[in-house]
Write an enzyme that holds these catalytic residues in place. Structure first.
Site, PDB file in Angstrom:
ATOM      1  N   LYS A  79       2.688 -10.911  -3.597  1.00 48.75           N
ATOM      2  CA  LYS A  79       3.435  -9.769  -3.416  1.00 48.75           C
ATOM      3  C   LYS A  79       5.021 -10.213  -3.178  1.00 48.75           C
ATOM      4  CE  LYS A  79      -0.336  -7.234  -1.256  1.00 48.75           C
ATOM      5  NZ  LYS A  79      -1.071  -6.987  -0.092  1.00 48.75           N
ATOM      6  N   GLY A 103       0.900  -1.314  -0.008  1.00 51.84           N
ATOM      7  CA  GLY A 103       0.087   0.018   0.096  1.00 51.84           C
ATOM      8  C   GLY A 103       0.800   1.310   0.116  1.00 51.84           C
TER       9      GLY A 103
END
Length: 429
Positions: free
Chosen positions: A207, A136
């Site tokens: 990720k 993020g």
């Protein structure tokens, strides 16, 4: 009068709606940094109903047709924030072929098709940036690619999924069950109605694929990441971990073993003295071990409209600067290395075993024999009170290889009366 740079935005959801907000709030600073006036010219929405609803909220030309954005010669950058692999892959492919620069936060797409899209971007002299795809609001990809470019990274590990970290925090601090923690996460909007990608570790694995590319220059497939989630995690194991001086966290890890990498995602027992253990709720943290800097950790919100949109706008600013300097077409991550995966016998660590056994004499002796045959010794061993017929043994080993861990697991599972409840890796300080 400053040059205008027009943006096409695909998606006005949680993150998408944050992008115009950030551009507006920081307009003066962005203009000074880039020397350009950046505006969102058009935005793609799902259907006419969403178009009518969002028209009152945003002063942006809305469309339901991707061609209206891709074929607009005035739009130089397209920001993709619709998520999932399709139709995002098709849209980005067409945009790159049409000479548009791309910013995306789409970890699913990049983990599965990133190499293909990067090659297409280079072929068309376009920029492709995706800082917001991992952690993020934490600028971890740019940090690895730029700030740590002169360093030799040995290990990258961290909490890269806010949903599961929130759930585990609730299980540890509030003694909530897995089901209670999941329900609360869904009610607060941290978890989807179908939480599979989060609780089964798939989101974190995507990720880790991207982080491995940046840290080690290696392209690995999702099926090459040893992935486990927290689905059905027992509160008993969470409480036992606390008694032994650990916290259970869903950790993604990518480690260099003499030129080969081991990449995994799974619940780990993290020593309470380790910096990662203090990361709570929906926050993310990435911990890096490197030859030059040593140990460093990068902490912040792993999701949310403003934090993620801030990373997206940072990528827009980078491309705007490249456009002004005439330096577009370079890779976000230019580090490339032959992909080599570490063998199980070269991967080492401590392991936690939780085993249910018959409540009778000689069961610890049986377990000791299994461990001895695999050349494994105990660091900690605890037998919990039983219900009269079954007892629970918890063991933490000294450092062993993954191959030894698998051998012990196989023997425990084949031993009459033994039931292996859980096996976790242990992360010491």
């Amino acid at each position: 009068m400053k040059e205008k740079l027009k943006i096409g935005l695909l998606g006005l959801g949680t993150v998408g709606s944050g992008v115009p907000t950030i551009l507006q709030e920081h307009q003066e600073k962005i203009s000074q940094v880039t020397g350009m006036e950046i505006t969102i010219s058009k935005a793609l929405v799902r259907d006419e109903e969403e178009k009518r609803r969002l028209a009152e909220k945003f002063d942006i030309q809305l469309t339901t047709k991707i061609e209206d954005i891709i074929n607009d010669d005035e739009i130089k950058i397209i920001v993709e924030l619709i998520g999932k692999v399709e139709p995002a892959k098709t849209f980005i492919t067409k945009a790159l072929e049409n000479g548009k620069h791309i910013v995306t936060a789409n970890k699913d797409l990049l983990a599965q098709h990133g190499s293909e899209l990067v090659a297409l971007a280079q072929k068309n002299d376009c920029d492709l940036y995706y800082e917001a795809s991992v952690a993020g609001g934490i600028p971890i990809l740019r940090t690895i690619a730029n700030s740590l470019a002169a360093d030799n990274i040995q290990k990258v590990l961290g909490i890269v999924n806010g949903t599961t970290n929130y759930m585990l925090t609730q299980m540890v601090s509030e003694k909530k069950s897995y089901d209670q923690a999941l329900k609360e996460a869904q009610e607060l909007g941290f978890a989807e109605s179908d939480p599979t990608n989060d609780v089964d570790g798939i989101d974190a694995a995507y990720k880790m694929v991207i982080l491995s590319q940046f840290a080690f220059g290696m392209n690995i497939r999702l099926d090459q990441v040893d992935t486990r989630g927290i689905r059905g995690l027992s509160l008993d194991d969470v409480e036992m971990a606390a008694q032994l001086g650990y916290e259970v966290k869903l950790i993604g890890s990518s480690e260099n073993q003499e030129g080969s990498i081991a990449v995994e995602v799974g619940p780990m027992l993290v020593a309470k003295s380790h910096p990662i253990a203090s990361v709570r709720n929906e926050f993310n943290a990435v911990f890096i071990e490197s030859a030059g800097v040593g140990e460093s950790m990068y902490y912040g919100p792993g999701a949310g409209a403003k934090p993620t949109a801030t990373s997206v706008v940072s990528d827009i600013i980078t491309i705007a600067k490249n456009i002004r300097l005439g330096t577009t077409g370079h890779m976000f991550n230019s580090y490339q290395h032959d992909t080599k995966l570490a063998a199980d016998e070269t991967i080492s660590g401590k392991y936690y075993f939780s085993i249910e056994v018959p409540d009778r004499h000689g069961q610890i002796l049986k377990l000791t024999q299994i461990m001895t045959e695999a050349n494994v010794s105990f660091d900690q061993l605890v037998q919990q009170k039983s219900d009269g017929t079954r007892a629970r043994i918890v063991a933490i080993t000294h450092t062993i290889t993954k191959e030894q861990m698998k051998q012990v697991t196989k023997e425990i599972e084949s031993t009459d009366g033994f039931e292996l409840l859980n096996t976790f890796k242990v992360l010491e300080d």
